[in-house]
Design an enzyme around this catalytic site. Structure first.
Site, PDB file in Angstrom:
ATOM      1  CG  ASN A  70     -56.283  37.131  37.618  1.00  0.00           C
ATOM      2  OD1 ASN A  70     -56.045  37.704  36.553  1.00  0.00           O
ATOM      3  ND2 ASN A  70     -55.646  37.424  38.738  1.00  0.00           N
TER       4      ASN A  70
ATOM      5  CB  THR B 130     -40.656  -7.281  13.235  1.00  0.00           C
ATOM      6  OG1 THR B 130     -39.827  -8.318  12.730  1.00  0.00           O
ATOM      7  CG2 THR B 130     -42.013  -7.863  13.606  1.00  0.00           C
ATOM      8  CG  HIS B 131     -36.274  -5.850  13.367  1.00  0.00           C
ATOM      9  ND1 HIS B 131     -35.503  -5.335  14.380  1.00  0.00           N
ATOM     10  CD2 HIS B 131     -36.935  -6.916  13.906  1.00  0.00           C
ATOM     11  CE1 HIS B 131     -35.663  -6.059  15.477  1.00  0.00           C
ATOM     12  NE2 HIS B 131     -36.538  -7.026  15.222  1.00  0.00           N
TER      13      HIS B 131
ATOM     14  CB  SER C 197     -42.170  18.225  -8.902  1.00  0.00           C
ATOM     15  OG  SER C 197     -40.977  18.816  -9.414  1.00  0.00           O
TER      16      SER C 197
ATOM     17  CE  LYS D 236     -41.358  13.094  -7.072  1.00  0.00           C
ATOM     18  NZ  LYS D 236     -40.436  13.996  -6.388  1.00  0.00           N
TER      19      LYS D 236
ATOM     20  CG  ASN E 256     -44.133  15.043  -4.833  1.00  0.00           C
ATOM     21  OD1 ASN E 256     -43.588  14.007  -5.201  1.00  0.00           O
ATOM     22  ND2 ASN E 256     -43.753  16.241  -5.227  1.00  0.00           N
TER      23      ASN E 256
ATOM     24  CD  GLU F 230     -43.787  14.154   1.813  1.00  0.00           C
ATOM     25  OE1 GLU F 230     -42.601  13.875   1.626  1.00  0.00           O
ATOM     26  OE2 GLU F 230     -44.435  14.882   1.049  1.00  0.00           O
TER      27      GLU F 230
ATOM     28  CE1 TYR G 242     -53.324  35.520  34.954  1.00  0.00           C
ATOM     29  CE2 TYR G 242     -52.296  37.613  35.550  1.00  0.00           C
ATOM     30  CZ  TYR G 242     -52.751  36.731  34.587  1.00  0.00           C
ATOM     31  OH  TYR G 242     -52.631  37.040  33.257  1.00  0.00           O
TER      32      TYR G 242
ATOM     33  CD  GLN H 299     -51.420  38.043  28.144  1.00  0.00           C
ATOM     34  OE1 GLN H 299     -52.153  38.688  28.873  1.00  0.00           O
ATOM     35  NE2 GLN H 299     -50.502  38.616  27.405  1.00  0.00           N
TER      36      GLN H 299
END
Ligand code: ARG
Length: 399
Positions: free
Chosen positions: A110, A155-156, A279, A285, A287, A292, A319, A324
Site C-alpha cells: 500500500n 466572435t460568434h 480516402s 481527398k 484529410n 481531428e 486502503y 488499484q
C-alpha cells in the site's frame, strides 16, 4: 507459492484473473520507481540496524540487476505475480536467496505503490509540462513565420475585428504556457513521502526512519500522519487529470480553428501531404485527421478524470482495492497526452497560411472607425457607433 501472501491454499484461477485484472501489465512502468524506493527502504533498514550490511549489498545489487534486465525487456510482470511489487520480490529472492525476503520489513504494497506512483508522476508532470511548452514554442515559430499574415478575428463565428496569425498564435501559446505551469502544481501533492506508513497504520514495534527514506527519494516532506496517506490516493491523480483535460481542451480548440481554416471554403492553411491522410473512395481527398484526433483527445481525458474522482468518492478510510483501478485511467490519459504533445509541434511546423485566400470584410474596421471618431471629435462612443453603423447601411437608410 506465487503471491506474497500465499499460505499454501491454492487461489481460484478466476479470482486471480479478476483481482489482478490489468494491474500486472500496468505495473510494468512502475518497476524502475519501485526499485529505487525499495533500495532506499533497504538502506534505511540497514541504518536502523534492521538489515545486515551483506544483505543490503545483495538486495541493492539484485534490485539494480533486475532493473537493468527489465529495461532491456528481459522480463515482465506476470499474471501469477498479481502485481509488480510481488514480481520484484519473487525475482529478487530467486536471485539472492532468503535475503530477498528481508526487504519487505516495515512496508506494505500500500505504501509501496503510492511511493512508486509519486516518483513516476513527478517525472510525468515535468515531461508533460515541457511538452506543452514545446507546443507553445512551435506556435511562436508559426507566428514569426507568418508575421505579415492578417486574419479576421471572429466572435460568434462572424468576422469581428482585424487580427493576425501572430496574434492568434500568441493567444494559444500564452494559455498553453499557463497550462504547463498549472501542471507543476501537482508537484505539491506528489512531494510527500508515503514510505513507512506501510498498510496505512505504520510499523508498530519497528524503529523506522521515515525522514531518511524521504531524503533519499527527494520528497519535500514525510506524509503525516500515517492514516492520511491512503486517504490521499487518487487526489494527485485527479489533479493531474484535471490539468491534462484543460491542456487538451486548449489543444482541441487550436485544432478546431485549424480544421475550419483547412476547409475548402476557408482555405486559409496548407498542410503538407505527409501530415494528411486519404480516402479509400474519393481520390481527391487529403484529410486533416491529425487535428481531428487532437480535438477528440479531451473527451477521453475528461472521462478519465471523472473515473478517478468517482473511484474514490465515498470510500471508507484505509486502503481499499478499488484504488488499484485508478492506474488505468491515469496511465491512459498520460499516454495520449504524451503522444499528442509529441506530434503537435511537428504538425504546427509543417503548417503554412495562404494569405491570398484570406479576405477581411471591409466592415471589420467599424469599431476602429468609431474609436477614431471619439478620439478626434470627443463625442460619446454611442454616438460614434451610430454614425458608423448608419454609414455602413448606406445612403438613404441613416437613422
Ligand atoms: N496493486 C495494488 C494497488 O495498486 C497494490 C496494493 C495492493 N495492496 C493490497 N493490500 N492488496 O492498489
Amino acid at each position: 507459492m506465487s503471491r506474497l501472501w500465499d499460505k499454501g491454499t491454492p487461489l481460484d484461477e478466476r479470482v486471480l484473473r479478476f483481482t489482478a485484472g490489468e494491474d500486472f501489465s500496468l505495473d510494468e512502468r512502475l518497476i524502475p520507481y519501485d526499485i529505487r524506493a525499495s533500495i532506499a527502504h533497504a538502506e534505511m533498514l540497514h541504518a536502523q540496524g534492521l538489515l545486515a550490511a551483506t544483505d543490503l549489498a545483495a538486495i541493492r545489487d539484485g534490485l539494480t540487476a533486475l532493473g537493468q534486465a527489465h529495461a532491456r525487456g528481459e522480463w515482465h510482470v506476470e499474471l501469477t505475480d498479481e502485481d509488480g511489487h510481488t514480481a520484484l520480490e519473487r525475482r529478487l529472492t530467486e536471485r539472492i536467496g532468503p535475503a530477498g525476503g528481508r526487504v519487505h520489513l516495515g512496508r506494505s504494497r500500500n505504501d509501496q505503490v503510492l511511493t512508486a506512483l509519486r516518483l513516476y508522476l513527478r517525472e510525468v508532470v515535468a515531461d508533460l509540462s515541457a511538452g506543452a511548452i514545446s507546443v507553445a514554442a512551435a506556435l511562436d515559430r508559426l507566428g514569426a513565420r507568418e508575421q505579415a499574415t492578417a486574419l479576421p478575428g471572429y466572435t460568434h463565428m462572424q468576422q469581428a475585428m482585424p487580427s493576425s496569425v501572430p496574434l492568434w498564435a500568441a493567444g494559444f501559446a500564452a494559455e498553453i504556457r499557463d497550462d504547463a505551469q498549472a501542471l507543476r502544481h501537482v508537484d505539491r501533492r506528489l512531494g510527500r513521502s508515503p514510505l513507512g506508513s506501510a498498510a496505512g497504520y505504520g510499523a508498530p514495534g519497528l524503529p523506522l526512519d521515515r525522514e531518511a527514506t524521504r531524503a533519499k527519494l527527494g520528497f519535500a516532506a514525510v506524509h503525516e500522519p500515517v492514516t492520511a496517506v491512503q486517504l490521499s490516493r487518487g487526489k494527485a491523480e485527479a489533479e493531474l487529470l484535471f490539468h491534462i483535460t484543460v491542456l487538451l481542451q486548449d489543444l482541441g480548440r487550436l485544432a478546431a480553428d485549424l480544421l475550419l481554416f483547412y476547409t475548402q471554403e476557408f482555405g486559409f492553411v496548407r498542410l503538407p501531404e505527409a501530415f494528411t491522410t486519404g480516402s479509400s473512395i474519393m481520390p481527391q481527398k487529403r484529410n486533416p485527421d491529425v487535428f481531428e484526433l487532437i480535438r477528440a483527445r479531451s473527451a477521453t481525458a475528461q472521462a478519465c478524470l471523472l473515473e478517478a474522482l468517482a473511484l474514490c468518492a465515498k470510500l471508507p478510510s484505509g486502503y481499499q482495492r478499488d484504488l488499484q483501478l485508478l492506474k488505468f485511467p491515469l496511465f491512459r490519459a498520460i499516454d495520449l497526452t504524451q503522444q499528442t504533445l509529441g506530434l503537435l509541434p511537428a504538425a504546427l511546423d509543417a503548417l503554412s497560411f495562404r494569405p491570398e485566400r484570406i479576405r477581411l470584410d471591409p466592415a471589420i474596421h467599424a469599431a476602429e472607425e468609431a474609436n477614431r471618431l471619439v478620439m478626434s471629435e470627443g463625442i460619446p462612443f454611442r454616438e460614434a457607433y451610430r454614425r458608423v453603423a448608419a454609414k455602413l447601411k448606406g445612403p438613404g437608410s441613416a437613422g
